[in-house]
Write a protein that holds these residues in place. Structure first.
Motif, PDB file in Angstrom:
ATOM      1  N   LYS A 154      37.665  17.695  -9.813  1.00 20.64           N
ATOM      2  CA  LYS A 154      37.326  19.075 -10.124  1.00 20.64           C
ATOM      3  C   LYS A 154      36.880  19.742  -8.826  1.00 20.64           C
ATOM      4  O   LYS A 154      35.876  19.349  -8.242  1.00 20.64           O
ATOM      5  CB  LYS A 154      36.200  19.143 -11.161  1.00 20.64           C
ATOM      6  CG  LYS A 154      36.473  18.369 -12.443  1.00 20.64           C
ATOM      7  CD  LYS A 154      37.545  19.021 -13.272  1.00 20.64           C
ATOM      8  CE  LYS A 154      37.716  18.294 -14.602  1.00 20.64           C
ATOM      9  NZ  LYS A 154      38.773  18.891 -15.435  1.00 20.64           N
ATOM     10  N   GLU A 155      37.641  20.704  -8.366  1.00 21.88           N
ATOM     11  CA  GLU A 155      37.299  21.337  -7.104  1.00 21.88           C
ATOM     12  C   GLU A 155      38.042  22.660  -6.959  1.00 21.88           C
ATOM     13  O   GLU A 155      39.010  22.927  -7.669  1.00 21.88           O
ATOM     14  CB  GLU A 155      37.649  20.431  -5.920  1.00 21.88           C
ATOM     15  CG  GLU A 155      39.143  20.188  -5.753  1.00 21.88           C
ATOM     16  CD  GLU A 155      39.487  19.421  -4.482  1.00 21.88           C
ATOM     17  OE1 GLU A 155      38.610  19.280  -3.610  1.00 21.88           O
ATOM     18  OE2 GLU A 155      40.639  18.985  -4.379  1.00 21.88           O
TER      19      GLU A 155
ATOM     20  N   SER B 289      44.616  24.425 -16.641  1.00 19.15           N
ATOM     21  CA  SER B 289      43.940  23.520 -15.701  1.00 19.15           C
ATOM     22  C   SER B 289      43.415  24.235 -14.467  1.00 19.15           C
ATOM     23  O   SER B 289      42.472  23.756 -13.829  1.00 19.15           O
ATOM     24  CB  SER B 289      44.907  22.415 -15.259  1.00 19.15           C
ATOM     25  OG  SER B 289      46.048  22.968 -14.630  1.00 19.15           O
ATOM     26  N   LYS B 290      44.012  25.378 -14.128  1.00 18.83           N
ATOM     27  CA  LYS B 290      43.585  26.134 -12.946  1.00 18.83           C
ATOM     28  C   LYS B 290      43.669  27.623 -13.251  1.00 18.83           C
ATOM     29  O   LYS B 290      44.588  28.073 -13.940  1.00 18.83           O
ATOM     30  CB  LYS B 290      44.465  25.830 -11.733  1.00 18.83           C
ATOM     31  CG  LYS B 290      44.445  24.388 -11.258  1.00 18.83           C
ATOM     32  CD  LYS B 290      45.281  24.226  -9.993  1.00 18.83           C
ATOM     33  CE  LYS B 290      45.308  22.786  -9.526  1.00 18.83           C
ATOM     34  NZ  LYS B 290      46.031  22.612  -8.246  1.00 18.83           N
TER      35      LYS B 290
ATOM     36  N   THR C 153      41.483  32.015  -4.018  1.00 17.40           N
ATOM     37  CA  THR C 153      40.692  30.915  -4.562  1.00 17.40           C
ATOM     38  C   THR C 153      41.226  30.523  -5.941  1.00 17.40           C
ATOM     39  O   THR C 153      41.482  31.383  -6.782  1.00 17.40           O
ATOM     40  CB  THR C 153      39.210  31.305  -4.675  1.00 17.40           C
ATOM     41  OG1 THR C 153      38.724  31.667  -3.376  1.00 17.40           O
ATOM     42  CG2 THR C 153      38.381  30.141  -5.199  1.00 17.40           C
ATOM     43  N   ILE C 154      41.376  29.208  -6.153  1.00 19.93           N
ATOM     44  CA  ILE C 154      41.879  28.676  -7.422  1.00 19.93           C
ATOM     45  C   ILE C 154      40.807  27.769  -8.002  1.00 19.93           C
ATOM     46  O   ILE C 154      40.447  26.756  -7.399  1.00 19.93           O
ATOM     47  CB  ILE C 154      43.197  27.914  -7.217  1.00 19.93           C
ATOM     48  CG1 ILE C 154      44.217  28.798  -6.492  1.00 19.93           C
ATOM     49  CG2 ILE C 154      43.751  27.423  -8.544  1.00 19.93           C
ATOM     50  CD1 ILE C 154      45.439  28.053  -6.010  1.00 19.93           C
ATOM     51  N   GLU C 155      40.284  28.120  -9.176  1.00 21.45           N
ATOM     52  CA  GLU C 155      39.209  27.364  -9.821  1.00 21.45           C
ATOM     53  C   GLU C 155      39.793  26.365 -10.811  1.00 21.45           C
ATOM     54  O   GLU C 155      40.853  26.580 -11.396  1.00 21.45           O
ATOM     55  CB  GLU C 155      38.268  28.316 -10.562  1.00 21.45           C
ATOM     56  CG  GLU C 155      37.632  29.396  -9.694  1.00 21.45           C
ATOM     57  CD  GLU C 155      36.446  28.901  -8.902  1.00 21.45           C
ATOM     58  OE1 GLU C 155      36.066  27.720  -9.082  1.00 21.45           O
ATOM     59  OE2 GLU C 155      35.883  29.686  -8.114  1.00 21.45           O
TER      60      GLU C 155
ATOM     61  N   ALA D 280      39.135  20.522  -0.118  1.00 24.00           N
ATOM     62  CA  ALA D 280      38.256  19.596   0.597  1.00 24.00           C
ATOM     63  C   ALA D 280      38.696  18.146   0.438  1.00 24.00           C
ATOM     64  O   ALA D 280      38.427  17.314   1.297  1.00 24.00           O
ATOM     65  CB  ALA D 280      36.819  19.762   0.105  1.00 24.00           C
ATOM     66  N   SER D 281      39.385  17.801  -0.650  1.00 26.25           N
ATOM     67  CA  SER D 281      39.707  16.402  -0.912  1.00 26.25           C
ATOM     68  C   SER D 281      40.980  15.927  -0.215  1.00 26.25           C
ATOM     69  O   SER D 281      41.274  14.739  -0.233  1.00 26.25           O
ATOM     70  CB  SER D 281      39.848  16.178  -2.424  1.00 26.25           C
ATOM     71  OG  SER D 281      40.971  16.865  -2.932  1.00 26.25           O
TER      72      SER D 281
END
Length: 405
Positions: free
Chosen positions: A252-253, A334-335, A238-240, A279-280
């Motif tokens: 932002k996802e 950024s991530k 998972t990458i926030e 999701a995008s």
């Protein structure tokens, strides 16, 4: 394209997604809008030439001349052609209509559509080229790669292009027979949709899936959430933070990364590859990291992609556990990759980077700092990073992770 392994490629390359496909009605019909967006005519005849390109962290940068001015352009198989407002002014281009265009991360904006009467790539001439007016103001990092924009699929369709990463040249002709195809090459069928997006079929984890060939994406494999779900990806990372960066901005996802059990392009199997999904994402993408393994010949007029292998197809993946981006004021985290060294040490999304390994970008531009930091992150095995968080400064010492080993 570098001959080194791609273990840091996904980790540090920003994903400039294509200007794509949703052309909505204003005063003109969708058919009229699409006719301008897809417009381009090859003028040169019976020719062959070689044009040098620059590899900027996975993106192919070529010179494009419009009205005597030469600009750096991103060569983008999945994008529409674009021009900045400065080019619109210098070339006296008039807006023909306003349209709504969406990026492959689903962000949309209203932009002007025009035509360039004439442009040259090297000595190869094109006329009547449809262009979108984009300044990338909401995604300033894109302007670190280009001061012109994207050269896209309508121009690419008009000629044969062979991208040779070993020599850093693009060979261009109006006749495939004028371009030398290496031994052991394979022709793969592609399909162009109504917006000229090129699609091909790959075998991934034993299943056939359609992918858009998109060199505006700097990695190798990006998946839609639906495809990732169907493939039942094992133990995703998972990458926030921020999602993909597009011409229309950044969402932002959460993003996810997973190691593929199998990836076959034609008869070639690429090993130890990582796929990203969120999701995008609108499409499955096959990106410019393809050039790490193949000399690529694009023959869109005959609906074919020719791949000529030249490098080991095995990849390794290493990361410090964070990505960087920039805005007009700063370079920042950024991530953050969940569970890896950066997060464990205490780095947070939006931390401002002051220096990495003692390198501070005083006296040079934000873009130069950005490329300098990315080069350190790509080449080094351990770093000391200093950040600013509010009024507080912190320092972290990090080693690279190999999360999928």
């Amino acid at each position: 394209m570098t001959k080194k392994t791609s273990k840091n490629r996904f980790r540090f390359i920003l994903l400039i997604n294509t200007l794509a496909v949703n052309l909505c009605v204003f005063s003109q019909s969708p058919k009229e809008q699409l006719a301008i967006a897809n417009a381009a005519k090859l003028v040169s005849k019976n020719f062959y030439e070689e044009v040098p390109f620059t590899d900027k962290q996975g993106y192919i940068i070529i010179p494009v001349t419009i009205n005597t001015h030469t600009y750096d352009y991103i060569f983008d198989t999945g994008g529409f052609n674009t021009v900045t407002s400065e080019i619109m002014k210098n070339a006296n281009l008039l807006p023909l209509m306003e349209v709504e265009a969406g990026s492959s991360n689903k962000i949309k904006s209203k932009i002007k559509l025009s035509k360039v009467p004439s442009l040259q790539i090297g000595q190869t001439s094109f006329e009547d080229v449809g262009v979108f007016n984009f300044d990338f103001s909401v995604s300033p990092v894109i302007n670190c790669y280009t001061n012109g924009g994207l050269i896209g699929k309508s121009v690419i369709r008009e000629a044969v292009w062979q991208i040779d990463p070993q020599k850093s040249v693009i060979k261009i002709s109006d006749d495939l027979s004028k371009i030398s195809i290496p031994d052991k090459s394979e022709k793969i069928k592609i399909r162009l949709d109504k917006t000229l997006n090129p699609f091909l079929t790959l075998i991934i984890n034993g299943k056939k899936e359609d992918f858009m060939l998109d060199f505006g994406y700097g990695g190798l494999i990006s998946l839609t959430e639906k495809t990732a779900s169907n493939l039942k990806m094992n133990n995703p990372l998972t990458i926030e933070g921020e999602g993909d960066i597009s011409a229309n901005g950044t969402v932002k996802e959460k993003t996810f990364a997973a190691k593929l059990e199998q990836l076959s392009i034609g008869k070639t199997e690429l090993k130890n590859q990582i796929a990203y999904y969120s999701a995008s994402n609108n499409y499955n993408l096959l990106g410019s990291e393809l050039l790490k393994y193949f000399i690529v010949t694009l023959n869109f007029k005959d609906n074919e992609l020719i791949l000529s292998p030249y490098n080991d197809t095995k990849a390794d993946f290493e990361t410090f556990g964070f990505n960087i981006n920039l805005n007009n004021d700063k370079i920042y985290i950024s991530k953050i990759f969940t569970g890896l060294n950066a997060q464990k040490a205490g780095l947070l999304v939006n931390d401002e980077i002051i220096r990495i390994n003692g390198k501070q970008g005083s006296g040079i531009s934000n873009c130069e700092n950005y490329f300098q930091y990315n080069n350190i992150l790509k080449t080094e095995k351990e770093i000391t990073i200093q950040i600013k968080r509010g009024e507080e400064q912190k320092e972290f010492h990090l080693l690279k992770n190999t999360p999928f080993n």
